[in-house]
Design a protein around this motif. Structure first.
Motif, short mmCIF file in Angstrom:
data_model
loop_
_atom_site.label_atom_id
_atom_site.label_comp_id
_atom_site.label_asym_id
_atom_site.label_seq_id
_atom_site.Cartn_x
_atom_site.Cartn_y
_atom_site.Cartn_z
N VAL A 2 0.87 -1.17 0.00
CA VAL A 2 0.00 0.00 0.00
C VAL A 2 0.91 1.23 0.00
N ARG A 4 1.44 5.38 0.16
CA ARG A 4 0.86 6.60 0.72
C ARG A 4 0.38 7.55 -0.37
N ALA A 11 -3.41 7.50 -2.81
CA ALA A 11 -2.96 6.23 -2.25
C ALA A 11 -3.36 5.10 -3.20
N GLU A 12 -2.54 4.07 -3.27
CA GLU A 12 -2.83 2.96 -4.17
C GLU A 12 -2.22 1.67 -3.64
N VAL A 13 -2.61 0.58 -4.26
CA VAL A 13 -2.03 -0.73 -3.96
C VAL A 13 -1.29 -1.15 -5.21
N ASP A 14 -0.06 -1.63 -5.06
CA ASP A 14 0.75 -2.04 -6.20
C ASP A 14 1.47 -3.33 -5.87
N VAL A 48 3.25 2.08 3.25
CA VAL A 48 2.35 2.11 4.39
C VAL A 48 2.23 0.71 4.98
N TRP A 50 2.64 -3.76 3.78
CA TRP A 50 2.93 -4.75 2.76
C TRP A 50 2.74 -6.14 3.34
N PRO A 72 -4.99 -4.10 7.47
CA PRO A 72 -4.48 -2.98 6.68
C PRO A 72 -5.02 -1.67 7.22
N HIS A 74 -6.67 2.09 7.37
CA HIS A 74 -7.71 2.79 6.62
C HIS A 74 -7.05 3.99 5.93
N LEU A 75 -7.17 4.03 4.62
CA LEU A 75 -6.57 5.13 3.86
C LEU A 75 -7.63 6.16 3.52
#
Length: 83
Positions: A2, A4, A11-14, A48, A50, A72, A74-75
């Motif tokens: 995740v 920042r 914010a994103e997930v990669d 943030v 992983w 995880p 909260h973003l």
């Protein structure tokens, strides 16, 4: 992983790997869908949360299922439209 939110992006997930980018001797997080000529790397400050991807090895998969993984975070984008 995740990532920042920043001034440049939300914010994103990669999906990333730990390795050495081209033309560098320092290991870092590299996006797996990066082009070999133009690799997208992340610094530790952008990280943030992983967790490893699931494995296909049954003994390791069972050990991971028994592990207590953290929730995880909260973003929030701070009042943005969420689009």
């Amino acid at each position: 992983m995740v990532i920042r939110a920043s001034e440049q992006a939300a914010a994103e997930v990669d999906v990333v790997k730990w390795g050495f980018p081209q033309h560098s001797s320092d290991a870092c997080w590299i996006a797996v869908d990066s082009d070999a000529e133009c690799q997208f790397v992340y610094t530790d400050m952008e990280l943030v949360f992983w967790m490893p991807l699931p494995t296909s090895f049954p003994t390791r998969r069972a050990a991971l299922l028994d592990a207590d993984l953290p929730e995880p975070p909260h973003l929030s984008e701070g009042g943005g439209s969420g689009i």
